[in-house]
Write a protein that holds these residues in place. Structure first.
Motif, PDB file in Angstrom:
ATOM      1  N   ARG A   1       8.699  -4.132  -6.685  1.00  0.00           N
ATOM      2  CA  ARG A   1       9.081  -3.183  -7.740  1.00  0.00           C
ATOM      3  C   ARG A   1       8.582  -3.633  -9.113  1.00  0.00           C
ATOM      4  N   ILE A   2       8.818  -4.912  -9.406  1.00  0.00           N
ATOM      5  CA  ILE A   2       8.447  -5.428 -10.728  1.00  0.00           C
ATOM      6  C   ILE A   2       6.941  -5.383 -10.905  1.00  0.00           C
ATOM      7  N   TRP A   3       6.198  -5.793  -9.879  1.00  0.00           N
ATOM      8  CA  TRP A   3       4.740  -5.776  -9.999  1.00  0.00           C
ATOM      9  C   TRP A   3       4.235  -4.355 -10.209  1.00  0.00           C
ATOM     10  N   LEU A   4       4.761  -3.409  -9.446  1.00  0.00           N
ATOM     11  CA  LEU A   4       4.332  -2.017  -9.590  1.00  0.00           C
ATOM     12  C   LEU A   4       4.645  -1.488 -10.981  1.00  0.00           C
ATOM     13  N   ALA A   5       5.828  -1.832 -11.513  1.00  0.00           N
ATOM     14  CA  ALA A   5       6.224  -1.339 -12.834  1.00  0.00           C
ATOM     15  C   ALA A   5       5.363  -1.935 -13.941  1.00  0.00           C
ATOM     16  N   GLN A   6       4.784  -3.111 -13.706  1.00  0.00           N
ATOM     17  CA  GLN A   6       3.992  -3.779 -14.734  1.00  0.00           C
ATOM     18  C   GLN A   6       2.543  -3.313 -14.772  1.00  0.00           C
ATOM     19  N   GLN A   7       2.124  -2.508 -13.797  1.00  0.00           N
ATOM     20  CA  GLN A   7       0.724  -2.115 -13.763  1.00  0.00           C
ATOM     21  C   GLN A   7       0.436  -1.071 -14.841  1.00  0.00           C
ATOM     22  N   PRO A   8      -0.621  -1.287 -15.646  1.00  0.00           N
ATOM     23  CA  PRO A   8      -0.964  -0.307 -16.684  1.00  0.00           C
ATOM     24  C   PRO A   8      -1.464   0.988 -16.059  1.00  0.00           C
ATOM     25  N   ALA A   9      -1.254   2.078 -16.753  1.00  0.00           N
ATOM     26  CA  ALA A   9      -1.729   3.372 -16.270  1.00  0.00           C
ATOM     27  C   ALA A   9      -3.255   3.414 -16.381  1.00  0.00           C
ATOM     28  N   PRO A  10      -3.982   3.567 -15.247  1.00  0.00           N
ATOM     29  CA  PRO A  10      -5.445   3.584 -15.310  1.00  0.00           C
ATOM     30  C   PRO A  10      -5.958   4.915 -15.832  1.00  0.00           C
ATOM     31  N   ASP A  11      -7.192   4.898 -16.332  1.00  0.00           N
ATOM     32  CA  ASP A  11      -7.809   6.147 -16.798  1.00  0.00           C
ATOM     33  C   ASP A  11      -7.977   7.126 -15.647  1.00  0.00           C
ATOM     34  N   THR A  12      -8.356   6.600 -14.464  1.00  0.00           N
ATOM     35  CA  THR A  12      -8.478   7.420 -13.262  1.00  0.00           C
ATOM     36  C   THR A  12      -7.510   6.865 -12.226  1.00  0.00           C
TER      37      THR A  12
ATOM     38  N   MET B   1      14.104   6.569   4.766  1.00  0.00           N
ATOM     39  CA  MET B   1      13.171   5.522   4.368  1.00  0.00           C
ATOM     40  C   MET B   1      12.169   6.089   3.371  1.00  0.00           C
ATOM     41  N   ASP B   2      11.504   5.189   2.647  1.00  0.00           N
ATOM     42  CA  ASP B   2      10.434   5.594   1.741  1.00  0.00           C
ATOM     43  C   ASP B   2       9.282   4.615   1.892  1.00  0.00           C
ATOM     44  N   GLY B   3       8.149   4.948   1.267  1.00  0.00           N
ATOM     45  CA  GLY B   3       6.952   4.141   1.448  1.00  0.00           C
ATOM     46  C   GLY B   3       7.125   2.694   1.065  1.00  0.00           C
ATOM     47  N   LEU B   4       7.843   2.419  -0.014  1.00  0.00           N
ATOM     48  CA  LEU B   4       8.000   1.033  -0.461  1.00  0.00           C
ATOM     49  C   LEU B   4       8.933   0.257   0.466  1.00  0.00           C
ATOM     50  N   SER B   5      10.030   0.862   0.886  1.00  0.00           N
ATOM     51  CA  SER B   5      10.941   0.173   1.811  1.00  0.00           C
ATOM     52  C   SER B   5      10.231  -0.198   3.106  1.00  0.00           C
ATOM     53  N   ASP B   6       9.374   0.684   3.564  1.00  0.00           N
ATOM     54  CA  ASP B   6       8.712   0.455   4.843  1.00  0.00           C
ATOM     55  C   ASP B   6       7.642  -0.615   4.780  1.00  0.00           C
ATOM     56  N   VAL B   7       7.229  -1.001   3.574  1.00  0.00           N
ATOM     57  CA  VAL B   7       6.318  -2.141   3.454  1.00  0.00           C
ATOM     58  C   VAL B   7       6.917  -3.349   4.162  1.00  0.00           C
ATOM     59  N   ILE B   8       8.220  -3.525   4.026  1.00  0.00           N
ATOM     60  CA  ILE B   8       8.908  -4.680   4.597  1.00  0.00           C
ATOM     61  C   ILE B   8       9.366  -4.407   6.020  1.00  0.00           C
ATOM     62  N   THR B   9      10.083  -3.325   6.221  1.00  0.00           N
ATOM     63  CA  THR B   9      10.745  -3.116   7.500  1.00  0.00           C
ATOM     64  C   THR B   9       9.765  -2.938   8.650  1.00  0.00           C
TER      65      THR B   9
ATOM     66  N   ALA C   1      -0.075   5.668  -6.830  1.00  0.00           N
ATOM     67  CA  ALA C   1       0.573   6.638  -5.942  1.00  0.00           C
ATOM     68  C   ALA C   1       2.088   6.570  -6.044  1.00  0.00           C
ATOM     69  N   LEU C   2       2.642   5.349  -6.074  1.00  0.00           N
ATOM     70  CA  LEU C   2       4.094   5.198  -6.107  1.00  0.00           C
ATOM     71  C   LEU C   2       4.688   5.475  -7.476  1.00  0.00           C
ATOM     72  N   ASN C   3       3.826   5.678  -8.469  1.00  0.00           N
ATOM     73  CA  ASN C   3       4.285   6.116  -9.788  1.00  0.00           C
ATOM     74  C   ASN C   3       3.943   7.580 -10.058  1.00  0.00           C
ATOM     75  N   ASP C   4       3.436   8.264  -9.047  1.00  0.00           N
ATOM     76  CA  ASP C   4       3.087   9.680  -9.164  1.00  0.00           C
ATOM     77  C   ASP C   4       4.130  10.498  -8.411  1.00  0.00           C
ATOM     78  N   PRO C   5       4.933  11.299  -9.109  1.00  0.00           N
ATOM     79  CA  PRO C   5       6.027  12.018  -8.434  1.00  0.00           C
ATOM     80  C   PRO C   5       5.564  12.919  -7.301  1.00  0.00           C
ATOM     81  N   ALA C   6       4.417  13.565  -7.441  1.00  0.00           N
ATOM     82  CA  ALA C   6       3.959  14.491  -6.405  1.00  0.00           C
ATOM     83  C   ALA C   6       3.560  13.739  -5.136  1.00  0.00           C
ATOM     84  N   VAL C   7       2.741  12.712  -5.281  1.00  0.00           N
ATOM     85  CA  VAL C   7       2.312  11.950  -4.106  1.00  0.00           C
ATOM     86  C   VAL C   7       3.501  11.218  -3.496  1.00  0.00           C
ATOM     87  N   THR C   8       4.391  10.687  -4.334  1.00  0.00           N
ATOM     88  CA  THR C   8       5.573   9.996  -3.820  1.00  0.00           C
ATOM     89  C   THR C   8       6.450  10.944  -3.011  1.00  0.00           C
ATOM     90  N   ALA C   9       6.582  12.184  -3.447  1.00  0.00           N
ATOM     91  CA  ALA C   9       7.387  13.152  -2.704  1.00  0.00           C
ATOM     92  C   ALA C   9       6.806  13.387  -1.314  1.00  0.00           C
TER      93      ALA C   9
END
Length: 311
Positions: free
Chosen positions: A187-198, A1-9, A205-213
């Motif tokens: 997935r689509i909503w997350l992919a559409q979010q602009p990269a914030p300055d901070t 499982m991963d963080g996004l899948s578990d949102v639903i399950t 988090a879900l677009n950050d490879p280190a935190v996602t790992a």
């Protein structure tokens, strides 16, 4: 499982509901707010307007998807000038009747042009709502378009076929397709979010490879004896850098999130299985049933056995 899948399950309570509804102009329908739910509307044929007292009407075309992460009230109509009917359901309707029933409904009106809408809703376990859902806006509009979101619209076509023409195994197929539809929305909503300055928040988090790992490691094996150092190694960062980045994005320290996830997963197991408490304790990383029961009661306000009886 991963963080996004578990949102639903993990968050879902009970079976999702869906309906294939045909309205004939003139028509207008107000959908009441249903706290503790996630809803969606998919325009399959025709067009309509999304009406709001605080904004201009939004024209919705065939293929458009409305995603309502908090079960917010909303109004659909063939025209801004059409009188609007009473709410289709109320917050106390546990079975989500009317257009949210698992059925196909034809609302004849006065024989004008038809609009066909696929409606659906999830009930959420109030103590298990994933923090990602809490960060989403009240309404997400995903417009249709040529070659836009092909996976989402493929799931819509399959779900439409099952709801509109029930057959053998439809009772199994529809919940799986609703899960898929919700996942594509996220997935689509997350992919559409602009990269914030901070970078902060779950979208970052879900677009950050280190935190996602690190999140994948926690969700893959919550019973493992995780420490900040071990999770930092999964993330490929130093301990201090990892702890700072994880906390800024997720909103709580790594071990705080680990505890929350263990006890959230335990609540799901208590509801969905008949496994003994000692087995559930071991599955979520507690060495004894006593330690698990104390931690569970601190988080959920009930002893595990009481929680199971009530759910």
């Amino acid at each position: 499982m991963d963080g996004l899948s578990d949102v639903i399950t993990v968050a879902r309570a009970g079976r999702p509901r869906s309906a294939y509804v045909r309205w004939h102009a003139p028509w207008g329908q107000r959908f009441a707010s249903v706290p503790g739910s996630v809803g969606f509307q998919v325009i399959l044929e025709g067009h309509c307007r999304l009406l709001s007292p605080h904004a201009a009407p939004v024209r919705l075309e065939a293929g458009d998807v409305l995603f309502l992460p908090h079960g917010s009230g909303h109004t659909l109509a063939d025209s801004p000038a059409t009188a609007v009917a009473a709410p289709a359901c109320s917050p106390d309707d546990a079975e989500l009747p009317g257009p949210y029933a698992s059925d196909s409904v034809d609302r004849l009106g006065r024989g004008g042009p038809a609009t066909v809408v696929l409606c659906g809703a999830y009930r959420l376990g109030p103590s298990r709502t994933h923090p990602l859902l809490l960060t989403l806006p009240d309404l997400i509009h995903l417009p249709a378009g040529q070659d836009r979101h092909p996976e989402l619209h493929a799931a819509v076509r399959l779900l439409t076929a099952e709801v509109g023409n029930p057959r053998l195994s439809t009772s199994v197929t529809i919940p799986a397709l609703l899960d898929t539809l919700l996942m594509y929305n996220l997935r689509i909503w997350l992919a559409q979010q602009p990269a914030p300055d901070t970078p902060t928040g779950w979208a970052a988090a879900l677009n950050d490879p280190a935190v996602t790992a690190a999140l994948h490691a926690i969700h893959r094996d919550p019973a493992a004896p995780w420490t900040v150092a071990k999770l930092a190694a999964e993330a490929g960062l130093s301990r201090a850098t990892f702890a700072r980045r994880f906390t800024s994005m997720i909103g709580q320290p790594p071990l705080g999130y680990l505890t929350w996830w263990r006890l959230t997963a335990a609540a799901r197991l208590l509801q969905a299985t008949e496994a003994p408490l000692r087995s559930i304790a071991a599955q979520v990383g507690y060495a004894s049933e006593f330690a698990f029961a104390n931690a569970f009661k601190r988080t959920h306000g009930l002893a595990p056995s009481t929680y199971r009886r009530r759910n």
